[in-house]
Design a protein around this motif. Sequence first.
Motif, PDB file in Angstrom:
ATOM      1  N   UNK A 148       1.107  -0.803  -0.332  1.00  0.00           N
ATOM      2  CA  UNK A 148      -0.550   0.162  -0.042  1.00  0.00           C
ATOM      3  C   UNK A 148       0.475   1.292  -0.138  1.00  0.00           C
ATOM      4  N   UNK A 149       2.531   1.554  -0.246  1.00  0.00           N
ATOM      5  CA  UNK A 149       3.301   1.808   0.012  1.00  0.00           C
ATOM      6  C   UNK A 149       4.034   1.674  -1.460  1.00  0.00           C
ATOM      7  N   UNK A 150       4.730   2.697  -1.377  1.00  0.00           N
ATOM      8  CA  UNK A 150       5.637   2.797  -2.221  1.00  0.00           C
ATOM      9  C   UNK A 150       7.446   3.246  -2.213  1.00  0.00           C
ATOM     10  N   UNK A 151       7.922   2.154  -2.475  1.00  0.00           N
ATOM     11  CA  UNK A 151       8.996   1.497  -1.800  1.00  0.00           C
ATOM     12  C   UNK A 151       9.736   1.599  -2.987  1.00  0.00           C
ATOM     13  N   UNK A 152      10.775   2.547  -2.994  1.00  0.00           N
ATOM     14  CA  UNK A 152      11.893   2.626  -3.949  1.00  0.00           C
ATOM     15  C   UNK A 152      13.356   1.665  -4.250  1.00  0.00           C
ATOM     16  N   UNK A 153      13.397   1.585  -5.141  1.00  0.00           N
ATOM     17  CA  UNK A 153      15.034   1.062  -5.254  1.00  0.00           C
ATOM     18  C   UNK A 153      16.322   1.944  -5.069  1.00  0.00           C
ATOM     19  N   UNK A 154      16.760   1.565  -3.855  1.00  0.00           N
ATOM     20  CA  UNK A 154      18.170   2.335  -3.738  1.00  0.00           C
ATOM     21  C   UNK A 154      17.842   3.271  -2.535  1.00  0.00           C
ATOM     22  N   UNK A 155      16.634   3.029  -1.967  1.00  0.00           N
ATOM     23  CA  UNK A 155      16.094   4.156  -0.878  1.00  0.00           C
ATOM     24  C   UNK A 155      15.949   3.266   0.453  1.00  0.00           C
ATOM     25  N   UNK A 156      16.926   3.882   1.451  1.00  0.00           N
ATOM     26  CA  UNK A 156      17.108   3.079   2.717  1.00  0.00           C
ATOM     27  C   UNK A 156      16.674   3.907   3.971  1.00  0.00           C
ATOM     28  N   UNK A 157      17.060   3.572   5.074  1.00  0.00           N
ATOM     29  CA  UNK A 157      17.400   4.506   5.907  1.00  0.00           C
ATOM     30  C   UNK A 157      17.676   5.800   6.294  1.00  0.00           C
ATOM     31  N   UNK A 158      18.152   5.474   5.474  1.00  0.00           N
ATOM     32  CA  UNK A 158      19.693   7.021   4.893  1.00  0.00           C
ATOM     33  C   UNK A 158      18.510   8.343   4.755  1.00  0.00           C
ATOM     34  N   UNK A 159      18.529   8.882   6.193  1.00  0.00           N
ATOM     35  CA  UNK A 159      16.990  10.168   5.718  1.00  0.00           C
ATOM     36  C   UNK A 159      17.312  10.686   7.034  1.00  0.00           C
ATOM     37  N   UNK A 160      17.513  12.057   6.466  1.00  0.00           N
ATOM     38  CA  UNK A 160      16.789  13.464   7.645  1.00  0.00           C
ATOM     39  C   UNK A 160      15.022  12.623   7.315  1.00  0.00           C
ATOM     40  N   UNK A 161      14.735  13.091   9.173  1.00  0.00           N
ATOM     41  CA  UNK A 161      12.633  13.544   9.546  1.00  0.00           C
ATOM     42  C   UNK A 161      13.377  14.828  10.225  1.00  0.00           C
ATOM     43  N   UNK A 162      12.397  15.404   9.971  1.00  0.00           N
ATOM     44  CA  UNK A 162      11.411  16.541  10.822  1.00  0.00           C
ATOM     45  C   UNK A 162      11.400  15.894  11.968  1.00  0.00           C
ATOM     46  N   UNK A 163      11.178  17.165  12.981  1.00  0.00           N
ATOM     47  CA  UNK A 163      10.944  16.425  14.014  1.00  0.00           C
ATOM     48  C   UNK A 163       9.041  15.237  14.049  1.00  0.00           C
ATOM     49  N   UNK A 164       7.872  16.739  13.178  1.00  0.00           N
ATOM     50  CA  UNK A 164       6.696  16.193  12.940  1.00  0.00           C
ATOM     51  C   UNK A 164       6.996  14.467  12.726  1.00  0.00           C
ATOM     52  N   UNK A 165       7.670  14.592  11.400  1.00  0.00           N
ATOM     53  CA  UNK A 165       8.002  12.749  10.793  1.00  0.00           C
ATOM     54  C   UNK A 165       8.042  11.872  12.135  1.00  0.00           C
ATOM     55  N   UNK A 166       9.338  12.477  12.732  1.00  0.00           N
ATOM     56  CA  UNK A 166       9.457  11.400  14.316  1.00  0.00           C
ATOM     57  C   UNK A 166       8.379  11.073  14.932  1.00  0.00           C
ATOM     58  N   UNK A 167       7.792  12.164  15.277  1.00  0.00           N
ATOM     59  CA  UNK A 167       6.411  11.900  16.371  1.00  0.00           C
ATOM     60  C   UNK A 167       5.382  10.950  15.319  1.00  0.00           C
ATOM     61  N   UNK A 168       5.464  11.200  14.787  1.00  0.00           N
ATOM     62  CA  UNK A 168       4.592  10.310  13.692  1.00  0.00           C
ATOM     63  C   UNK A 168       4.651   9.027  13.551  1.00  0.00           C
ATOM     64  N   UNK A 169       5.873   8.518  13.526  1.00  0.00           N
ATOM     65  CA  UNK A 169       7.086   7.375  13.146  1.00  0.00           C
ATOM     66  C   UNK A 169       7.063   6.779  14.414  1.00  0.00           C
ATOM     67  N   UNK A 170       6.958   7.325  15.467  1.00  0.00           N
ATOM     68  CA  UNK A 170       7.054   6.634  17.406  1.00  0.00           C
ATOM     69  C   UNK A 170       5.620   6.321  18.007  1.00  0.00           C
ATOM     70  N   UNK A 171       4.814   6.654  17.162  1.00  0.00           N
ATOM     71  CA  UNK A 171       3.435   6.926  17.329  1.00  0.00           C
ATOM     72  C   UNK A 171       2.741   5.259  16.420  1.00  0.00           C
ATOM     73  N   UNK A 172       3.498   4.720  15.632  1.00  0.00           N
ATOM     74  CA  UNK A 172       3.311   3.486  15.019  1.00  0.00           C
ATOM     75  C   UNK A 172       4.152   2.390  16.118  1.00  0.00           C
ATOM     76  N   UNK A 173       2.667   2.298  17.091  1.00  0.00           N
ATOM     77  CA  UNK A 173       3.705   1.214  18.311  1.00  0.00           C
ATOM     78  C   UNK A 173       3.401  -0.294  17.662  1.00  0.00           C
ATOM     79  N   UNK A 174       3.651  -0.909  16.391  1.00  0.00           N
ATOM     80  CA  UNK A 174       3.314  -1.996  15.812  1.00  0.00           C
ATOM     81  C   UNK A 174       5.000  -2.654  16.317  1.00  0.00           C
ATOM     82  N   UNK A 175       4.956  -3.984  16.979  1.00  0.00           N
ATOM     83  CA  UNK A 175       6.065  -5.084  16.744  1.00  0.00           C
ATOM     84  C   UNK A 175       6.859  -5.469  15.972  1.00  0.00           C
ATOM     85  N   UNK A 176       5.971  -6.035  15.038  1.00  0.00           N
ATOM     86  CA  UNK A 176       6.905  -6.259  12.983  1.00  0.00           C
ATOM     87  C   UNK A 176       7.132  -4.644  12.662  1.00  0.00           C
ATOM     88  N   UNK A 177       7.987  -4.227  12.910  1.00  0.00           N
ATOM     89  CA  UNK A 177       8.347  -3.628  12.250  1.00  0.00           C
ATOM     90  C   UNK A 177       9.082  -3.120  10.936  1.00  0.00           C
TER      91      UNK A 177
END
Length: 316
Positions: A148-177
Motif C-alpha cells: 500500500x506504499x511506494x518503495x523505491x529501489x536504492x532508498x533505505x534508512x539514510x534520511x533526514x526526518x523532521x520532528x513531526x515525522x519522527x513523532x508520527x513514526x513513534x506513534x506507530x507502535x507495531x511490533x513487526x516493524x
Amino acid sequence: MLISIVAPCYNEQDVLARFHEEVQKVAEELLPLGHDMEFVYVDDGSRDRTLAVLKELAAGDARVRYVSFSRNFGKEAALLAGLRHASGDSVIVMDADLQHPPALIKRMVELREQGHDQVIARRTRTGDRLTRTLTARLYYRLVNRLVDVELVDGVGDFRLLSRRVVDAVLDLTEYNRFSKGLFAWVGFPSTTFEYQNAVREAGRSSWNLRGLLNYGLDGLLSFNNRPLRAALWLGVALLLCAGAYTAWIVGAALVHGVQTPGYVTIITAVTALAGVQMVMLGVIGEYTGRIYYEVKRRPHFLVKATNVERTKDLIP
C-alpha cells in the motif's frame, strides 16, 4: 536548530571512532550556520568492544548519547531506540560503517531548510553485482504492485526526518516493524537525491542472503493483505477447474463409456493441490505469527547500559 544523528551499531569497534570523527567535522561546519548537533548511538548487542568505544566517545564528547541493548534485537529495534532518544528538531538516520557518507549531512540540512520534512538519500547501484541489481529491481517492481506504499529501489534508512515525522513514526507502535515502509506510510513533503555507493571501511556486514530474504518478506507482508486475498481467489479458481474437469469426465463417460482413470493424472492432481494448500497455509501462518507477536506486546528492546534518561524498555 538541533540535529540528532542516530546511528545503529553492531560490531563496529573498528570503524566507530572514525565515523564519529567524520560527523564531528560536519558538526563544526554547521555550528556557524546556527545548527547544533547531538550523536545518538545504539549498540545492538554487539559482541566486540563497541560499547567500550561508545563509552570512550561519550567521555570525550558531551554530545554523545549511547544506548546498549541486553542482546541483539535487530536493526529495526535499534532504529526505534535511536528515534526515541533523539531530541533534535531534525533527526538524521545513518549507518555507522561509513557506507552512508557523513559529508552528505550538510546537503540534507540545506534541503530541510527548503521545507521538506523528509530528505531521502538514494544510493546508486554502481559497483554492485549484476545479479544483485537485477534481483533488487525485480523485487521492487513486484512489491510495489502489492503493498500500500511506494518503495523505491536504492532508498533505505539514510534520511533526514523532521520532528513531526519522527513523532508520527513513534506513534506507530507495531511490533513487526519495517521502517522503510513506515517512513513512506507517514508521508509529509519529501525530496530525494542520489549519492554514490560507498564501500564499507572496516568489519563485515551482518546481512546475508537469508537475512535479506526475510527482510524482503517483511516488506511484502507488513503493508498489505493481498496474499490472503490471493489464497481466496486461488481457491475459487481451483474449484472452477475441478468442476470443469468433473464435467469433462462425466461427458467422456456418457460418450465413450466408463474408462479406467489415469494413475498419473490422479497423482499429479493430488500432489499439486497439496502443494497449493501448504503454500496457502504458510501465507496464513506468516500473518498469524505477526498477530501472535503483536498481541503479546513485548517491548521492542531491553537496555543494559545507557548515559541518557531511563525509558520504559530499560531493565530495572
